[in-house]
Design an enzyme around this catalytic site. Structure first.
Site, short mmCIF file in Angstrom:
data_model
loop_
_atom_site.label_atom_id
_atom_site.label_comp_id
_atom_site.label_asym_id
_atom_site.label_seq_id
_atom_site.Cartn_x
_atom_site.Cartn_y
_atom_site.Cartn_z
CD GLU A 79 10.64 8.66 6.04
OE1 GLU A 79 9.80 7.82 6.43
OE2 GLU A 79 10.83 8.91 4.83
CD GLU A 91 5.05 -4.30 14.65
OE1 GLU A 91 5.23 -3.29 15.36
OE2 GLU A 91 4.11 -4.41 13.85
CB SER A 98 -1.74 2.67 14.22
OG SER A 98 -0.47 2.11 14.16
CD GLN A 101 1.46 -4.38 17.42
OE1 GLN A 101 1.99 -5.45 17.11
NE2 GLN A 101 2.06 -3.23 17.26
CB SER A 145 -2.48 -6.48 10.45
OG SER A 145 -1.75 -5.42 9.91
C1 LIG Z 1 0.47 -3.03 5.99
C2 LIG Z 1 0.33 -2.32 7.31
C3 LIG Z 1 -0.04 -3.05 8.43
C4 LIG Z 1 -0.17 -2.39 9.66
N1 LIG Z 1 -0.59 -3.11 10.75
C5 LIG Z 1 -0.76 -2.50 11.95
C6 LIG Z 1 -1.28 -3.21 13.08
O1 LIG Z 1 -1.56 -4.42 12.99
N2 LIG Z 1 -1.46 -2.55 14.24
C7 LIG Z 1 -1.18 -1.23 14.38
O2 LIG Z 1 -1.34 -0.70 15.47
N3 LIG Z 1 -0.72 -0.49 13.31
C8 LIG Z 1 -0.51 -1.11 12.11
N4 LIG Z 1 -0.05 -0.39 11.02
C9 LIG Z 1 0.17 1.05 11.17
C10 LIG Z 1 1.65 1.44 11.14
O3 LIG Z 1 2.26 1.13 12.38
C11 LIG Z 1 1.66 2.94 10.85
O4 LIG Z 1 1.20 3.12 9.52
C12 LIG Z 1 3.06 3.52 10.96
O5 LIG Z 1 3.49 3.49 12.30
C13 LIG Z 1 3.11 4.97 10.44
O6 LIG Z 1 2.12 5.74 11.03
P1 LIG Z 1 1.14 6.65 10.13
O7 LIG Z 1 0.61 5.78 9.05
O8 LIG Z 1 0.17 7.30 11.06
O9 LIG Z 1 2.08 7.72 9.47
P2 LIG Z 1 2.62 9.06 10.17
O10 LIG Z 1 3.18 8.74 11.52
O11 LIG Z 1 1.57 10.10 10.11
O12 LIG Z 1 3.83 9.44 9.23
C14 LIG Z 1 3.66 10.22 8.02
C15 LIG Z 1 5.03 10.47 7.44
O13 LIG Z 1 5.81 11.27 8.35
C16 LIG Z 1 7.06 10.65 8.63
N5 LIG Z 1 7.44 10.88 10.04
C17 LIG Z 1 6.64 10.76 11.12
N6 LIG Z 1 7.36 11.02 12.24
C18 LIG Z 1 8.62 11.31 11.85
C19 LIG Z 1 9.82 11.67 12.55
N7 LIG Z 1 9.84 11.78 13.88
N8 LIG Z 1 10.94 11.88 11.82
C20 LIG Z 1 10.93 11.80 10.45
N9 LIG Z 1 9.80 11.46 9.73
C21 LIG Z 1 8.68 11.22 10.42
C22 LIG Z 1 6.81 9.17 8.40
O14 LIG Z 1 8.00 8.46 8.13
C23 LIG Z 1 5.84 9.19 7.22
O15 LIG Z 1 6.57 9.30 6.01
C24 LIG Z 1 0.09 -1.00 9.78
C25 LIG Z 1 0.46 -0.28 8.64
C26 LIG Z 1 0.59 -0.92 7.42
C27 LIG Z 1 0.96 -0.10 6.22
#
Ligand SMILES: Cc1cc2nc3c(=O)[nH]c(=O)nc-3n(C[C@H](O)[C@H](O)[C@H](O)COP(=O)(O)OP(=O)(O)OC[C@H]3O[C@@H](n4cnc5c(N)ncnc54)[C@H](O)[C@@H]3O)c2cc1C
Length: 407
Positions: free
Chosen positions: A374, A246, A131, A128, A163
């Site tokens: 969050e 998901e 991100s 998928q 992933s």
């Molecule tokens: C083990 C693992 C597997 C994954 N697999 C996939 C995959 O297969 N495909 C894929 O597309 N993605 C994947 N991801 C990505 C995952 O979807 C993102 O890490 C997640 O959506 C958070 O985005 P970010 O890491 O950019 O953090 P950010 O969005 O930058 O967030 C940073 C911080 O800000 C907080 N925050 C952000 N927006 C808000 C809000 N509106 N209100 C309050 N707090 C907020 C968050 O909670 C977090 O603490 C994976 C992540 C992990 C850890």
């Protein structure tokens, strides 16, 4: 609702149990199962093919798409039974759990019949691709571009945290096709062949030593228009289908760590005394048991909705939020219980073959994957409790006009 099995479901449950007994390892016999490396992947594919041949894969999918043509309640029975075993189903959850439902909903009949049976038997693995470095929680802010090129689309950009991309034959990719409209309206969802030139996968090393996810770069990668999922500009609707599937898929298999903790409490002694007699352990046991029981009750409510022909709603976010936090707390607590041995993460030396040490390192990621704590709280607040939406400063603004940094 009556949670007793109907005679037909009881018979199905007995068949599932006997097949799992013959083909899988009980959780109590093997606490840890590696998901790393080519050999583990080959074994996982062989296991899944055997499961498909036995008629236990994709239970609620129609048979023409490789499923067993059964009901969502059969899925629930399978999930309840398989929790007692260790399997390597994890490689296929994203394809079957997240991508499959969107393909069934938005693709053409020819493409469904071409791709879904191979997904259902694990012949093809899917990932998928949502991100990006600057689009995680706010995934609609993504920048990977798709541009028309005759009957095809040309894709350029970068995804991250994908992933299983290193094992994947296909992916579902969310792209920007129109920067002149608001961020949600300019997106289009596609399926993409991951084995073509112009797709580069770079694994990311995690702190637990694994390489579970990847960066993926697209340089003039080609997608035929027949691989489009839904309307041009309608990608957000498709993406929501993937994300809701998901959360449902995750909430069914969300590790809480509680069954493993219970096994540990039953068996471990500390200074010659059973740890089950320790007041702090008993207090933790009671707390986590009540959370675990609450999750099971919420799960049953979802089952009731599904049994009545409805769909599981945003409540799936509750299972994800509570389960992921509990999983991390239990892992941290158990490693403290082990004393100095708690910092040794070695399958052959560590208590419980290093299961809890491994969980300490992996569980923070579980709190992010599929939506952070969050974001789950926002979904529960807005969609379950009906509280006001959080302010969205970019509402109605064309994507290209949204500020990206100090000017
Ligand atoms: C083990 C693992 C597997 C994954 N697999 C996939 C995959 O297969 N495909 C894929 O597309 N993605 C994947 N991801 C990505 C995952 O979807 C993102 O890490 C997640 O959506 C958070 O985005 P970010 O890491 O950019 O953090 P950010 O969005 O930058 O967030 C940073 C911080 O800000 C907080 N925050 C952000 N927006 C808000 C809000 N509106 N209100 C309050 N707090 C907020 C968050 O909670 C977090 O603490 C994976 C992540 C992990 C850890």
């Amino acid at each position: 609702m009556d949670f007793e099995d109907t005679p037909e479901l009881a018979d199905f449950r007995a068949r599932v149990r006997s097949w799992l007994d013959a083909n899988a390892v009980r959780r109590t016999d093997q606490l840890f199962m590696s998901m790393e490396g080519e050999e583990a992947f080959r074994e996982a594919k062989a296991w899944y093919k055997a499961k498909a041949d036995a008629g236990f894969a994709c239970l609620s999918w129609p048979s023409e798409y490789g499923g067993a043509g059964l009901t969502s309640l059969h899925d629930v029975v399978w999930a309840q039974e398989v929790e007692n075993y260790r399997t390597r189903d994890g490689y296929f959850v994203i394809g079957i759990g997240n991508c499959g439902p969107a393909i069934q909903h938005f693709s053409t009949e020819d493409v469904k019949r071409e791709l879904l049976p191979r997904m259902a038997s694990a012949e093809d693995v899917w990932c998928q691709l949502f991100s990006e470095p600057s689009a995680g929680s706010d995934v609609a802010g993504l920048r990977t571009r798709a541009e028309r090129d005759g009957d095809n689309w040309k894709i350029n950009g970068q995804k991250i945290w994908t992933s299983g991309a290193q094992y994947s034959d296909y992916g579902v990719v969310l792209t920007r096709t129109d920067p002149d409209v608001s961020k949600y309206r300019g997106l289009t969802l596609f399926m993409i062949d991951m084995r073509q030139p112009g797709v580069e996968v770079r694994p990311i090393k995690q702190m637990d030593g694994g390489q579970h996810f990847n960066e993926v770069y697209f340089q003039d990668a080609i997608i035929p228009d027949s691989y489009r999922l839904g309307e041009v500009g309608g990608g957000w609707t498709g993406a929501l289908t993937v994300l809701m599937s998901e959360r449902l898929a995750i909430s069914g298999i969300q590790p809480t760590g509680f069954p493993q903790f219970l096994d540990l409490v039953r068996s471990l002694e500390l200074n010659g005394e059973p740890i089950a007699d320790d007041p702090i352990v008993r207090e933790r046991l009671a707390t986590w048991y009540s959370q675990y029981a609450g999750l099971q009750a919420a799960n049953k409510r979802m089952i009731t909705a599904v049994a009545k022909g409805g769909v599981a709603g945003a409540e799936a976010s509750l299972g994800k939020l509570v389960g992921a936090v509990m999983n991390q707390e239990i892992a941290n607590f158990c490693c403290q219980l082990f004393g100095p041995a708690g910092i040794v993460s070695d399958e052959n030396l560590s208590p419980e073959r290093g299961h809890f040490q491994h969980a300490v390192l992996f569980s923070p990621g579980v709190r992010l994957a599929g939506g952070t704590d969050e974001v789950m709280r926002n979904i529960i607040a807005e969609q379950v409790l009906g509280l006001p939406q959080e302010p969205r400063a970019d509402k109605g603004m064309a994507f290209k006009d949204i500020p990206t940094g100090p000017s």
